[in-house]
Design a protein around this motif. Sequence first.
Motif, PDB file in Angstrom:
ATOM      1  N   GLN A   1       1.261  -1.354  -0.463  1.00 22.21           N
ATOM      2  CA  GLN A   1       0.009  -0.013  -0.031  1.00 22.21           C
ATOM      3  C   GLN A   1       0.716   1.734   0.147  1.00 22.21           C
ATOM      4  N   GLY A   2       2.240   1.221   0.465  1.00 24.02           N
ATOM      5  CA  GLY A   2       2.441   2.148   0.651  1.00 24.02           C
ATOM      6  C   GLY A   2       3.562   2.389  -0.522  1.00 24.02           C
ATOM      7  N   GLU A   3       3.740   1.582  -1.413  1.00 26.49           N
ATOM      8  CA  GLU A   3       3.851   1.683  -2.778  1.00 26.49           C
ATOM      9  C   GLU A   3       3.183   2.336  -3.802  1.00 26.49           C
ATOM     10  N   PHE A   4       2.125   2.476  -3.523  1.00 25.26           N
ATOM     11  CA  PHE A   4       0.456   2.652  -3.972  1.00 25.26           C
ATOM     12  C   PHE A   4       0.795   4.238  -3.445  1.00 25.26           C
TER      13      PHE A   4
ATOM     14  N   ALA B   1       2.045   9.770  -6.233  1.00 26.51           N
ATOM     15  CA  ALA B   1       2.774  10.816  -6.001  1.00 26.51           C
ATOM     16  C   ALA B   1       4.188  11.336  -7.027  1.00 26.51           C
ATOM     17  N   LEU B   2       4.775  10.400  -6.309  1.00 26.85           N
ATOM     18  CA  LEU B   2       5.735  10.796  -8.108  1.00 26.85           C
ATOM     19  C   LEU B   2       5.247  10.420  -9.101  1.00 26.85           C
TER      20      LEU B   2
ATOM     21  N   ALA C   1      -2.877   6.143  -4.286  1.00 24.50           N
ATOM     22  CA  ALA C   1      -2.088   7.126  -5.237  1.00 24.50           C
ATOM     23  C   ALA C   1      -2.960   8.601  -4.535  1.00 24.50           C
ATOM     24  N   PHE C   2      -4.819   8.632  -4.024  1.00 22.82           N
ATOM     25  CA  PHE C   2      -5.032   9.994  -3.921  1.00 22.82           C
ATOM     26  C   PHE C   2      -4.080  10.367  -2.530  1.00 22.82           C
ATOM     27  N   SER C   3      -4.053   9.583  -1.673  1.00 21.38           N
ATOM     28  CA  SER C   3      -3.001  10.065  -0.510  1.00 21.38           C
ATOM     29  C   SER C   3      -1.392  10.391  -0.856  1.00 21.38           C
ATOM     30  N   GLY C   4      -1.029   9.994  -2.167  1.00 20.63           N
ATOM     31  CA  GLY C   4       0.282  10.161  -2.480  1.00 20.63           C
ATOM     32  C   GLY C   4       0.251  11.619  -3.348  1.00 20.63           C
ATOM     33  N   ILE C   5      -0.831  11.852  -3.464  1.00 22.68           N
ATOM     34  CA  ILE C   5      -0.975  13.257  -4.503  1.00 22.68           C
ATOM     35  C   ILE C   5      -0.815  14.267  -3.966  1.00 22.68           C
ATOM     36  N   LEU C   6      -1.968  13.889  -2.562  1.00 27.07           N
ATOM     37  CA  LEU C   6      -2.247  14.947  -1.886  1.00 27.07           C
ATOM     38  C   LEU C   6      -0.942  15.656  -0.298  1.00 27.07           C
ATOM     39  N   ILE C   7       0.146  14.238  -0.591  1.00 27.45           N
ATOM     40  CA  ILE C   7       1.033  15.183   0.519  1.00 27.45           C
ATOM     41  C   ILE C   7       2.658  15.432  -0.149  1.00 27.45           C
ATOM     42  N   VAL C   8       2.035  14.834  -1.832  1.00 25.91           N
ATOM     43  CA  VAL C   8       3.626  15.341  -2.690  1.00 25.91           C
ATOM     44  C   VAL C   8       3.559  17.290  -2.133  1.00 25.91           C
ATOM     45  N   PRO C   9       2.512  17.776  -3.060  1.00 23.03           N
ATOM     46  CA  PRO C   9       3.165  19.066  -1.929  1.00 23.03           C
ATOM     47  C   PRO C   9       2.719  19.564  -1.780  1.00 23.03           C
ATOM     48  N   ILE C  10       3.233  19.055  -0.574  1.00 21.72           N
ATOM     49  CA  ILE C  10       3.274  19.511   1.367  1.00 21.72           C
ATOM     50  C   ILE C  10       5.074  18.778   1.911  1.00 21.72           C
ATOM     51  N   THR C  11       5.038  18.171   1.382  1.00 23.03           N
ATOM     52  CA  THR C  11       6.689  17.451   1.923  1.00 23.03           C
ATOM     53  C   THR C  11       6.767  16.241   0.950  1.00 23.03           C
ATOM     54  N   THR C  12       8.783  16.210   0.669  1.00 23.65           N
ATOM     55  CA  THR C  12       9.297  15.756  -0.905  1.00 23.65           C
ATOM     56  C   THR C  12       9.218  14.387  -0.287  1.00 23.65           C
TER      57      THR C  12
ATOM     58  N   ASP D   1      10.608   5.569  -1.848  1.00 27.46           N
ATOM     59  CA  ASP D   1      10.496   4.421  -0.206  1.00 27.46           C
ATOM     60  C   ASP D   1      10.358   5.403   0.884  1.00 27.46           C
ATOM     61  N   THR D   2       9.360   6.098   0.636  1.00 27.48           N
ATOM     62  CA  THR D   2       8.694   7.135   1.523  1.00 27.48           C
ATOM     63  C   THR D   2       7.704   6.168   2.127  1.00 27.48           C
ATOM     64  N   GLY D   3       6.879   5.663   0.776  1.00 25.31           N
ATOM     65  CA  GLY D   3       5.516   5.790   1.038  1.00 25.31           C
ATOM     66  C   GLY D   3       5.452   4.492   2.160  1.00 25.31           C
ATOM     67  N   PHE D   4       6.600   3.344   2.803  1.00 26.55           N
ATOM     68  CA  PHE D   4       6.498   2.385   3.263  1.00 26.55           C
ATOM     69  C   PHE D   4       6.126   2.853   4.457  1.00 26.55           C
ATOM     70  N   LEU D   5       6.999   4.103   5.301  1.00 28.30           N
ATOM     71  CA  LEU D   5       6.220   4.567   6.409  1.00 28.30           C
ATOM     72  C   LEU D   5       5.588   4.331   6.617  1.00 28.30           C
ATOM     73  N   ILE D   6       5.113   5.958   5.605  1.00 28.05           N
ATOM     74  CA  ILE D   6       3.754   6.324   5.829  1.00 28.05           C
ATOM     75  C   ILE D   6       2.642   5.149   5.849  1.00 28.05           C
TER      76      ILE D   6
END
Length: 346
Positions: free
Chosen positions: A41-44, A49-50, A258-269, A273-278
């Motif tokens: 799920q973290g990779e999604f 995001a990327l 994917a929606f979660s990543g799109i919401l996060i990527v404007p806020i932080t870099t 491998d960031t998605g795994f921790l999230i």
Amino acid sequence: MNTTIMLFLLQDGITNGAIYALLGLALVLVFAVTRVILIPQGEFVTYGALTYASLSSGQMPGTARLAFAMGIVAFALDLFAARASLHPRLVSRAFAIDIGLPSIILALTFWFAGHHPPIAVSITLSLLIVASIGLFLYRIAFQPIAHTSVLVLLIASVGCHLALQGFGLVFFGAEGQRGPTLADAAFTAGPLRFTGQSIAVYAITVAFIIGLWLFFGFTLYGKALRATAVNRLGARLSGIRTTLSGQIAFGLASVIGAFSGILIVPITTLYYDTGFLIGLKGFIAAIIGGLVSYPLTAVAALVVGTVEAFSSFYASNFKEVIVFTLILPVLLLRSLAAPAVEEEKD
């Protein structure tokens, strides 16, 4: 700590908690339908995001090529599974879904990547690409072993996570990326400032929570999807298409990620491998919710986000340790409440 700082930390915790709630909901959704604990799920999140950031900067994301390649493998598996009765209608349907759809997405991505597409187009293409990867991931890795135990499915899930994370490094490199904001509007309420991005996070999270809770709790088809996790054979005998149920679950989970990543990527870099921790923090919320309750998962995610925000203020070096420690008392209570099971004797 004064009141203003506390309000800022609460705002930050609620924003992060809303993201974790989305991921927790996706994990609950997939487990409730397929019994798969979705480690990728973290990779999604990362892919969404990327991919969005790459398209917004005019670059061709490698995820579109991955979706096309996975579609070819899925098509080969469909042909092999139906080798005893290869009807033209079945072959054409499999070709349209496994080859035709990712081909169209790849062509659109290639075209728009060189023309700096608008934000709406980048979001749509990113969701389509990641949704295709999610669907084909289920077909390739999980559908053939859907009848096995939860442990086997978990091992397969870990393997998919490692593979997708490696592909992420190949596609996006080790450098982080950021994407454009969805909305530039902002307003203040006392000392707090709410941006359009944070409002989008809150609105989308609430919409998903209500929608999934109503769908699985009050609709016949939603209950039919949940029945596949209880007894796949019984569900099939009742006329429920368990394969379609798994595809729907993975498709929704990949879109949510994917929606979660799109919401996060404007806020932080974000990095490959960031998605795994999230995703792990969303997993904590899902575990607290028992992997069955959507409202409880959402509340737990807000608690996780708030604890993380205050931990970063008081003890930033131990922030992750404190957050992941939240799962220990929950597991202890659940183990004490679980009925004793006698071990089988040889």
